[in-house]
Write a protein that holds these residues in place. Structure first.
Motif, PDB file in Angstrom:
ATOM      1  N   PRO A 623     -17.356 -56.960  -6.125  1.00 54.70           N
ATOM      2  CA  PRO A 623     -17.594 -58.074  -5.183  1.00 54.70           C
ATOM      3  C   PRO A 623     -17.230 -59.408  -5.819  1.00 54.70           C
ATOM      4  O   PRO A 623     -17.480 -59.645  -7.007  1.00 54.70           O
ATOM      5  CB  PRO A 623     -19.094 -57.986  -4.902  1.00 54.70           C
ATOM      6  N   THR A 624     -16.632 -60.265  -5.030  1.00 54.70           N
ATOM      7  CA  THR A 624     -16.272 -61.598  -5.504  1.00 54.70           C
ATOM      8  C   THR A 624     -16.943 -62.630  -4.619  1.00 54.70           C
ATOM      9  O   THR A 624     -17.652 -62.295  -3.667  1.00 54.70           O
ATOM     10  CB  THR A 624     -14.746 -61.782  -5.474  1.00 54.70           C
ATOM     11  N   ASN A 625     -16.709 -63.882  -4.952  1.00 54.11           N
ATOM     12  CA  ASN A 625     -17.289 -64.963  -4.152  1.00 54.11           C
ATOM     13  C   ASN A 625     -16.817 -64.856  -2.716  1.00 54.11           C
ATOM     14  O   ASN A 625     -15.638 -64.657  -2.435  1.00 54.11           O
ATOM     15  CB  ASN A 625     -16.871 -66.318  -4.727  1.00 54.11           C
ATOM     16  N   ALA A 720     -23.942 -54.205  -0.549  1.00 52.74           N
ATOM     17  CA  ALA A 720     -24.607 -54.654   0.684  1.00 52.74           C
ATOM     18  C   ALA A 720     -24.814 -56.150   0.695  1.00 52.74           C
ATOM     19  O   ALA A 720     -24.619 -56.814   1.715  1.00 52.74           O
ATOM     20  CB  ALA A 720     -25.943 -53.920   0.845  1.00 52.74           C
ATOM     21  N   ILE A 721     -25.223 -56.709  -0.435  1.00 56.30           N
ATOM     22  CA  ILE A 721     -25.449 -58.156  -0.481  1.00 56.30           C
ATOM     23  C   ILE A 721     -24.149 -58.904  -0.254  1.00 56.30           C
ATOM     24  O   ILE A 721     -24.096 -59.891   0.497  1.00 56.30           O
ATOM     25  CB  ILE A 721     -26.069 -58.530  -1.833  1.00 56.30           C
ATOM     26  N   TRP A 760     -26.894 -62.226  -7.407  1.00 55.17           N
ATOM     27  CA  TRP A 760     -26.120 -62.123  -6.178  1.00 55.17           C
ATOM     28  C   TRP A 760     -26.911 -62.558  -4.962  1.00 55.17           C
ATOM     29  O   TRP A 760     -26.355 -63.092  -3.999  1.00 55.17           O
ATOM     30  CB  TRP A 760     -25.599 -60.698  -6.005  1.00 55.17           C
ATOM     31  N   GLY A 761     -28.231 -62.325  -5.010  1.00 58.78           N
ATOM     32  CA  GLY A 761     -29.047 -62.784  -3.895  1.00 58.78           C
ATOM     33  C   GLY A 761     -29.017 -64.288  -3.742  1.00 58.78           C
ATOM     34  O   GLY A 761     -28.807 -64.822  -2.647  1.00 58.78           O
ATOM     35  N   LEU A 765     -27.206 -66.561  -0.844  1.00 58.21           N
ATOM     36  CA  LEU A 765     -27.991 -67.516  -0.056  1.00 58.21           C
ATOM     37  C   LEU A 765     -27.426 -68.925  -0.181  1.00 58.21           C
ATOM     38  O   LEU A 765     -27.288 -69.646   0.815  1.00 58.21           O
ATOM     39  CB  LEU A 765     -29.444 -67.481  -0.511  1.00 58.21           C
ATOM     40  N   CYS A 766     -27.089 -69.317  -1.392  1.00 55.01           N
ATOM     41  CA  CYS A 766     -26.555 -70.671  -1.600  1.00 55.01           C
ATOM     42  C   CYS A 766     -25.203 -70.839  -0.934  1.00 55.01           C
ATOM     43  O   CYS A 766     -24.928 -71.874  -0.309  1.00 55.01           O
ATOM     44  CB  CYS A 766     -26.471 -70.963  -3.091  1.00 55.01           C
TER      45      CYS A 766
END
Length: 1630
Positions: A623-625, A720-721, A760-761, A765-766
């Protein structure tokens, strides 16, 4: 009555009667009962015809009795009789004269059944049954089943004619049965109620579907039994029938399908269709267990034969597309496609010439032995059938859809617009076929080894998944997806979500249209799918049948399986393989999700996403940004614990799969946002809101499973996140729908203990918050619509920032770091448009606590600085209070000192901002309610305060709180800022606000600082405790090396600041109602601070006292003179309390002595510093200006008490008193304290002399000067009341202390004495001075120093004292003679003063020079001269006792001064001049005539004196004492000279010389005196002295001899006796 019959009726009646006659004729011999019954029947039928006009109705009513003879004829089994009976029955049936009562039909069928069993007239039986069933609906239900069974029984007889006739009859009856259904369907049903069909009960044969009408129920049961018989199973409905050839059964099935296809559109026929499809599935399953083509020959042939049917049907359709696909696959692959499962290898045969095999097998059907089919033909045919069924289903359903429905959402909408009948038809078709189709496809997909075949199967399964989803067949859809997902995973890969049995149990609640996959006994689809992909695909098991390596799937990746919650924590999992087939299935999953996302519910998404998560993990996609995926390098996979080994061939496919994954989540929004996003989403489909929620729920559930894994300290997946974030970003335009659910989950992830999950959470969120704010900014309405959307904007910004704010409640430092980074970025990028979220932004920045490290504090403070620097003007006014609170919170944090100090500076900036923008802020507050204040601020604001002033109050309150911080530097900066703000910007505050400032901020601050300072520790702060933020040691000055000293500094700052504010704002504050209370409270704080043992605090308190006393506003206000006077009275009381408590003499001498003698630390005993005392005294002149009009004598006594007590405080040689010690080198060495004390008294003196009202205080001034003069001789004088009324009892200052202060005390006393003399010179004639005995007080005071004389600390003291005495007496004696009654008490003390001074106990210093001796003697002479000139001449006006004392002194001085010297003091000069003066004075006033000085003499009352000549007492005492003294000296001299061969000391020689001279003088005086005035004993003493004088002639001293010669000459007159006076006068005259 008789009626006319129609020709047909008559014909029928005649025919029946004829049949009766024939039957009776045949039975008359052997069957008489039949004969009798026939005859009775004739009678019966005739009578019935007569009663009823309608023959048919008449026959129906009596049909049982009418047909009974015929039944009896059939029972005889006699062929002739049976034929006659059956013919008659045929006639009645044709005429419809058979009763509708079920018993009639049953009786008839029982009769026929008996004939069938007997083998009698079998053809006639078939005709009768055909006629009975086809002509009416009398026979139904069980009766119909019995009739059909009878025909089937006859069909299986050995007679070919009967067999063929029965076959035709059965076909006709089957058609009749289904025609009944068609006819019945044309009649509207009485009720539209639909009942669920209980298939399990149907199988038992004990249940009739309530939803089916009678004809349909019969057809349903018949078809069911027909299928049962074809499957070699027992029928349920056709009782008495046990077997049937499958060929005949299949032919009947074909007949039914061909002739009555519309019947199968009804719900009651779905079970039949399902059984057909299930049969195919069972067959396919059996192929992988064992291969037996003979047992399935007929079934396969029948299915293949369906391909040639020209009529379209539900399950057959054009197969051109399928054949073309299969042919293309066959032609393009060099390797023969095959199925390989569980070691069973079956090739796939594709019929390229469609006609080739069909005639061959059809022709072989009539042969006794089945032909041998090629290997794989059965499975290939079954596979083709399944494909055709799917294709047919698709065509049927899509044919009803609109031609323009190209999108899934359009399909869903079209289905909703279908009629209930059409929709129900489609649902039943899908429900009926799902188990069989999915079972077949799951087996075939698992067994497929060819990519093209696999793709064909997957395409059909994707189509079915879409159809199931459209019609909300959730279980079927999920089973399809589960099958594909299982095939996409490595072999034996266990996932609980793909276990249909568990998911069915967990999802017990389903909607009415969902199908159950476990309701069929013939096939268990749950078990089939569960076993899918659970076999061993490695090793020889794949190659046991076909050794070609090409049958193996290509391995493209080797990775580690993702841990699952069901896997034990310590379980070890080896590497898993991903093949090309797995990726092919993965691609199919992505296509389903992309194209059919709108029909997937939460469970479906969960299945898909769980599978994708595991595949992504195995492939190592990172996963990336933004949530997208990319190929991770070795060791960089986020969440993967091992590296994935990916082949070169697969590397090119991974970006495609990653892109498809991204598109999967990008397709979850309605429409593209702008042209920039249109290219990204042009190929994506659009989910509805409900579908989007399903997707989000599934992702959340998947993420929660990852969290559960991470709780067990196992590496979780971040898939998932990441996809939640990506889904949210592409749905920003409707983010409010899923916002709460997303952010709640992200917050839960942020609280997870696993660091990767948290990272990652919070990242998700940010990013989401930043994206939403940017999206909101781009979507802002025009200005014309801004007002209407203001509330919406407020709610949205609050909603978007709330999750970011809730991160503050999570204690992990990394979460706080990300939160603050996000806030900083928001401020930098969106701060200028952040209209409604400032409240939350500031609260986030202010969410600091003691557990956060310095870096977090710095970062948060950076955000705060940015807010204060760039956005203060943009912050809503009602948020400014929060801004102040947050800034103050940074000031109070203890982790970063620099941030605290800078925060205080920011508060100053906020104050400047409020002052500069006051008009704007006030106008806003006028339109809006008051700002939100904390409870403390609400209590601090009065009701009269406006919102703007409330804002100021919040600022002042926070600064006040910072003033009691635990760090000295913060307290100092806060106090300076607070008072600078009040003084600079306080002009804009209202009076009520100032009141709140005083009572809610400043005075509580003073109280708290005082309490904290008192409780502060006095332990020394080591360098290790004073560590700076950088970690370096800070060297602390000794004046600040304890907490108590640091708090003392704070006390100084706060008290001085409050005093300064009071003085600056006096014009405003003095008009307040409670100003007196304010004034007294401030004085109370000043008083308590002045009494503090810390010199810094106490000194500062006095400075504050002086500052507020310099005010003149109140004093000049005539209207409030009384109130003002109360203020100054309170100030005077406070000053006195400070002075009295700090200078009280309780045990001061003892303590001071102990300090000096025992070297006790000064910190153990509090001694006020000289600086403090000086400041205290300096205050009084400023205070006296205000209280002088009411200054009384008691007030003066209080003042005097303080003044004298301050002088009694020792001057300790310490750093604090060093400046005062250095001042001792001055010409007049007075300490500043002493200077100010004298200044105070001098000031009072000036005011008293000028102001008549103060004139009564003049004696007190004298007494104060005189009391101060006592310090010159190291004596502590008593307080004035005692000093005035009682003799002074000397209380000497300890020698040690006086040694330190002797010079200053001397200067003080001498100056006070000078001032007293000067004042006396000015006011001696004042009545109050006379009445107050000031001269007496002066004499008493001078008596001390004059009596001490050489014992005085300074010789100047007694010299000044004698000069003062001389001056005062010269002024005061004349006044005393005039006012003798007021001066009675001075004479005794004056005599003692003269005596003590002229004859001191103390001796002069041995170092005294001759000049000093002469000077001292001159002073003595001045005293005698004063007596001679100012006292003795006025003896009559002076008390007698005093005169006697003076004479005694003169007598004593005349001789004692010259003879009192010590023998060893040979160098000292005798007081010859003093003695001579005393002697001369004594003689002058002793031998004068009474006329010259009559008051000098006191008449004696004794009888021994001559009565005419009274002798003065003075004379007696003086002459006698002189002569006695002379006698002693002369005798002593003679004896000493005789005993000592050496010359006597010079002073002895001087003494004898003086005595001889004095004796000569005395003799001369006595001779001149009147004879009567000299007592006789005087002459006797004088004569007795003569011999001793003669003894002195032996002296060798020239001086003695000269004096001796002189005295001997005087004795010449005494050699003769004295003569009378007269004679003597004559002699003199001669």
């Amino acid at each position: 009555m008789s009626t006319e019959l129609s020709p047909n009726d008559r014909k029928l009646l005649e025919s029946v009667e004829q049949s009766y006659h024939q039957l009776a004729a045949e039975a008359k011999k052997k069957h008489s009962p039949v004969k009798e019954a026939s005859e009775s029947g004739i009678v019966k039928i005739r009578s019935v015809c007569k009663r009823q006009p309608n023959l048919r109705m008449a026959l129906m009513t009596e049909s049982a009795e009418i047909m009974e003879p015929f039944f009896m004829g059939c029972d005889t089994k006699v062929s002739k009789m049976v034929q006659i009976s059956l013919n008659a029955i045929h006639k009645l049936i044709n005429f419809e004269a058979v009763s509708q009562v079920i018993t009639a039909a049953n009786n008839l069928l029982n009769c026929l059944w008996n004939l069938m069993e007997s083998g009698v007239e079998e053809l006639r039986l078939l005709q009768t049954i055909t006629l009975l069933i086809t002509t009416n609906s009398l026979v139904k239900s069980e009766s119909l089943a019995k009739a059909l069974s009878l025909c089937f029984r006859l069909h299986f007889t050995k007679n070919s004619t009967t067999n063929n006739t029965a076959s035709a009859t059965i076909r006709q009856l089957v058609s009749a049965v289904f025609e009944r259904v068609q006819t019945e369907d044309q009649i509207p049903a009485e009720s539209n109620e639909v009942h669920d069909i209980k298939f399990d009960d149907i199988k038992t044969g004990k249940y009739t579907p309530t939803s089916l009408r009678p004809a349909a129920s019969d057809a349903f049961f018949f078809f069911q039994d027909l299928v049962q018989l074809v499957n070699a199973e027992q029928p349920f409905w056709l009782t008495g029938l046990t077997e049937m050839t499958r060929t005949f059964g299949l032919e009947l099935l074909e007949l039914i399908f061909s002739a009555f296809p519309d019947v199968f559109y009804k719900p009651h026929s779905s079970k039949i269709f399902r059984d057909i499809v299930n049969a195919l599935c069972i067959y396919i399953k059996s192929q992988f267990l064992f291969v037996d083509s003979s047992t399935t020959q007929s079934l396969i042939a029948s299915i293949v034969n369906n391909n040639n049917n020209s009529n379209p049907s539900v399950v057959t359709s054009s197969n051109s597309s399928m054949n073309s696909s299969l042919n293309s696959m066959s032609n393009n692959n060099s390797v023969t496609p095959a199925f390989l499962l569980r070691g069973v290898y079956i090739p796939l045969l594709f019929n390229t010439t469609k006609i080739k095999y069909k005639p061959f097998f059809i022709e072989q059907l009539d042969k006794l032995e089945a032909p041998t089919a090629p290997e794989g033909h059965g499975l290939s045919s079954a596979f083709a059938c399944v494909l055709e069924i799917v294709e047919s289903l698709t065509n049927v359903i899509e044919s009803d859809l609109q031609s323009n429905c190209n999108e899934i959402n359009e399909h869903i909408e079209a289905v909703h617009n279908f009629s209930e009948e059409t929709r129900l038809l489609h649902e039943n078709l899908l429900n009926a076929s799902c188990c069989g189709i999915l079972g077949a496809f799951s087996l075939l997909l698992d067994a497929s080894t060819d990519e093209s075949v696999t793709e064909l199967i997957l395409s059909k399964m994707k189509t079915l998944a879409g159809l199931y989803g459209i019609y909300e067949l959730d279980e079927a859809r999920d089973a399809t997806l589960t099958s594909i997902c299982k095939s996409s995973l490595p072999p034996n890969y266990s996932l609980s979500v793909l276990n249909l049995s568990q998911t069915s149990e967990n999802n017990s609640k389903s909607i009415s249209r969902t199908t159950s996959l476990d309701k069929s006994d013939s096939i268990n689809i749950t078990n089939l799918i569960s076993q899918q992909n659970s076999h061993n695909t490695s090793g020889a098991s794949y190659l046991g049948t076909n050794e070609s390596s090409e049958t193996r799937q290509q391995v493209i990746a080797v990775g580690t399986p993702l841990p699952t919650p069901s896997l034990p924590q310590n379980a070890q999992q080896g590497p898993v393989l991903l093949t090309s087939k797995n990726l092919q299935c993965m691609n199919a999953i992505l296509n389903v999700a992309n194209s059919h996302g709108s029909v997937l519910n939460e469970k479906s998404w969960h299945i898909i996403l769980t599978t994708l998560q595991h595949l992504v993990w195995i492939l190592g996609l990172k996963p990336t940004n933004g949530g997208s995926l990319k190929i991770g390098r070795a060791g960089t996979e986020a969440g993967a614990s091992t590296n994935a080994l990916i082949t070169t061939a697969a590397m090119s496919d991974l970006p495609v799969l990653s892109t498809m994954l991204s598109r999967l989540f990008e397709s979850s929004h309605y429409a593209s946002v702008g042209d920039l996003l249109s290219q990204v989403f042009q190929s994506s489909q659009h989910l509805k809101t409900e579908s989007l929620l399903h997707l989000v729920n599934a992702l959340v559930k998947l993420s929660q499973e990852s969290m559960d894994i991470a709780y067990n300290n196992r590496e979780p997946s971040l898939f998932a996140i990441a996809k939640l974030l990506e889904t949210a970003i592409v749905n920003l335009h409707r983010i409010d729908i899923i916002w709460k659910q997303l952010t709640s989950h992200f917050l839960e992830v942020c609280s997870h203990p696993h660091i990767k999950m948290r990272e990652w959470g919070v990242e998700a969120l940010c990013n989401l918050v930043k994206s939403t704010l940017s999206q909101t900014q781009s979507d802002e309405k025009p200005e014309t619509e801004a007002d209407n959307t203001e509330t919406t904007g407020t709610v949205k910004q609050f909603m978007f920032l709330s999750p970011l704010q809730e991160l503050s409640y999570i204690s992990h430092p990394d979460i706080r770091q990300k939160q603050l980074d996000c806030v900083l970025q928001i401020l930098q990028s969106n701060g200028d448009v952040l209209n409604y979220g400032w409240n939350q932004i500031i609260e986030i920045v202010g969410a600091i606590n003691e557990t956060q490290n310095e870096n977090l504090i710095r970062l948060a403070f950076q955000c705060l600085q940015l807010i204060n620097a760039d956005f203060l003007a943009m912050i809503p006014s009602n948020c400014l209070v929060l801004c102040v609170d947050t800034t103050a919170k940074f000031g109070s944090q203890i982790q970063e000192l620099n941030a605290s100090l800078t925060a205080i500076g920011l508060l100053w900036n906020i104050a400047d901002f409020l002052h500069s923008n006051q008009n704007k802020i006030k106008s806003i507050f006028e339109q809006n309610p008051k700002p939100d204040l904390s409870e403390t601020d609400k209590n601090s604001v009065t009701n009269e305060s406006n919102s703007f002033d409330s804002l100021w109050m919040a600022l002042f309150t926070r600064l006040g709180d910072l003033c009691i911080d635990s760090r000295a530097s913060v307290r100092k900066s806060s106090a300076q800022t607070l008072f600078a703000t009040l003084s600079t910007h306080g002009t804009i505050l209202e009076a009520s606000t100032w009141k709140s400032v005083l009572w809610d901020v400043l005075f509580p601050l003073l109280d708290r600082v005082k309490a904290l300072a008192n409780a502060a520790s006095s332990d020394k702060i080591t360098d290790s405790k004073a560590m700076g933020s950088g970690g370096s040691n800070i060297i602390i000055h000794h004046s600040r090396n304890t907490a108590q000293k640091q708090w003392s500094e704070t006390q100084v700052l706060v008290l001085s600041g409050v005093s300064r504010i009071l003085s600056i704002k006096l014009d405003l504050l003095v008009n307040m109602d409670d100003f007196y209370k304010t004034w007294t409270l401030l004085l109370g704080f000043i008083e308590s601070s002045a009494l503090n043992q810390n010199s810094e605090v106490s000194l500062s308190a006095l400075k504050c006292f002086q500052e507020i006393l310099c005010l003149t506003k109140c004093a000049n206000n005539d209207n409030n003179s009384n109130n003002c006077q109360n203020l100054w009275d309170a100030a005077w009381n406070s000053w006195y309390k400070i002075g009295s408590k700090t200078t009280e003499l309780k045990d001061i001498s003892t303590e001071t002595s102990d300090i000096v003698n025992k070297n006790i630390d000064m910190t153990s005993v509090y001694v006020p510093s000289q600086a403090f005392l000086t400041s205290l005294i300096q205050i009084f002149p400023y205070l006296f200006i205000h209280i002088k009009h009411k200054f009384s004598e008691s007030d003066f006594h209080k003042l005097s008490e303080v003044l004298q007590n301050t002088l009694s405080v020792p001057l300790i040689n310490s750093d604090a008193s060093l400046p005062y010690m250095l001042s001792l080198s001055m010409a007049e060495p007075l300490t500043p304290l002493q200077e100010n004390i004298l200044f105070v008294v001098e000031t009072l003196q000036k005011e008293i002399l000028v102001d008549p009202d103060l004139h009564p205080l003049l004696p007190s001034i004298f007494h104060q000067y005189l009391a101060l003069s006592c310090y010159a001789v190291n004596i502590i004088p008593p307080h004035l009341p005692i000093f005035n009324k009682t003799p002074i009892t000397p209380q000497l200052i300890s020698a040690e202390i006086s040694a330190l202060n002797s010079n200053t005390y001397t200067s003080l006393g001498e100056r006070a004495l000078k001032n007293a003399l000067s004042l006396y010179q000015k006011t001696a004639n004042e009545t109050i001075v006379i009445k107050s005995n000031i001269l007496h007080s002066i004499i008493k005071t001078l008596k001390i120093s004059l009596c001490l004389k050489y014992s005085c600390p300074s010789q100047t003291t007694w010299k000044l004292g004698v000069n003062t005495l001389l001056t005062a007496l010269q002024i005061g004696l004349p006044i005393a003679r005039i006012n003798s009654s007021d001066f009675i008490g001075i004479w005794a003390d004056l005599a003692l003063c003269f005596d003590g001074f002229l004859f001191p106990v103390s001796k002069p210093a041995s170092t005294q020079t001759l000049e000093e001796q002469q000077f001292d003697e001159s002073l003595d002479v001045k005293i005698v001269e004063l007596i001679r000139d100012s006292i003795m001449p006025f003896a009559a006006q002076i008390p007698q006792e005093f005169v006697l004392q003076i004479v005694s002194l003169l007598n004593k001085g005349s001789i004692h001064s010259a003879t009192n010297s010590s023998p060893v003091e040979t160098t000292r000069k005798l007081r010859e001049d003093f003695a001579r003066t005393c002697f001369e004075t004594l003689l002058q006033f002793s031998f004068l005539s009474p006329k010259g000085n009559p008051g000098l003499f006191i008449q004696s009352s004794g009888n021994d004196l001559i009565p005419d000549h009274s002798i003065g007492i003075v004379n007696k005492l003086a002459v006698t004492s002189i002569l006695q003294r002379f006698n002693e000296v002369v005798i002593k001299y003679v004896e000493d000279e005789r005993l000592c061969p050496c010359p006597l000391p010079r002073h002895r020689m001087g003494e004898i010389s003086f005595v001889l001279k004095a004796l000569a003088t005395l003799i001369i005086s006595l001779k001149k005196a009147p004879v009567g005035s000299v007592e006789p004993h005087v002459w006797d003493l004088l004569i007795r002295l003569y011999p001793h004088i003669v003894d002195c002639t032996t002296s060798n001293s020239v001086q003695v001899n000269r004096s001796l010669r002189e005295v001997l000459h005087q004795y010449s007159d005494l050699l003769s006796a004295p003569q009378p006076m007269s004679q003597k006068a004559l002699n003199n005259g001669v």
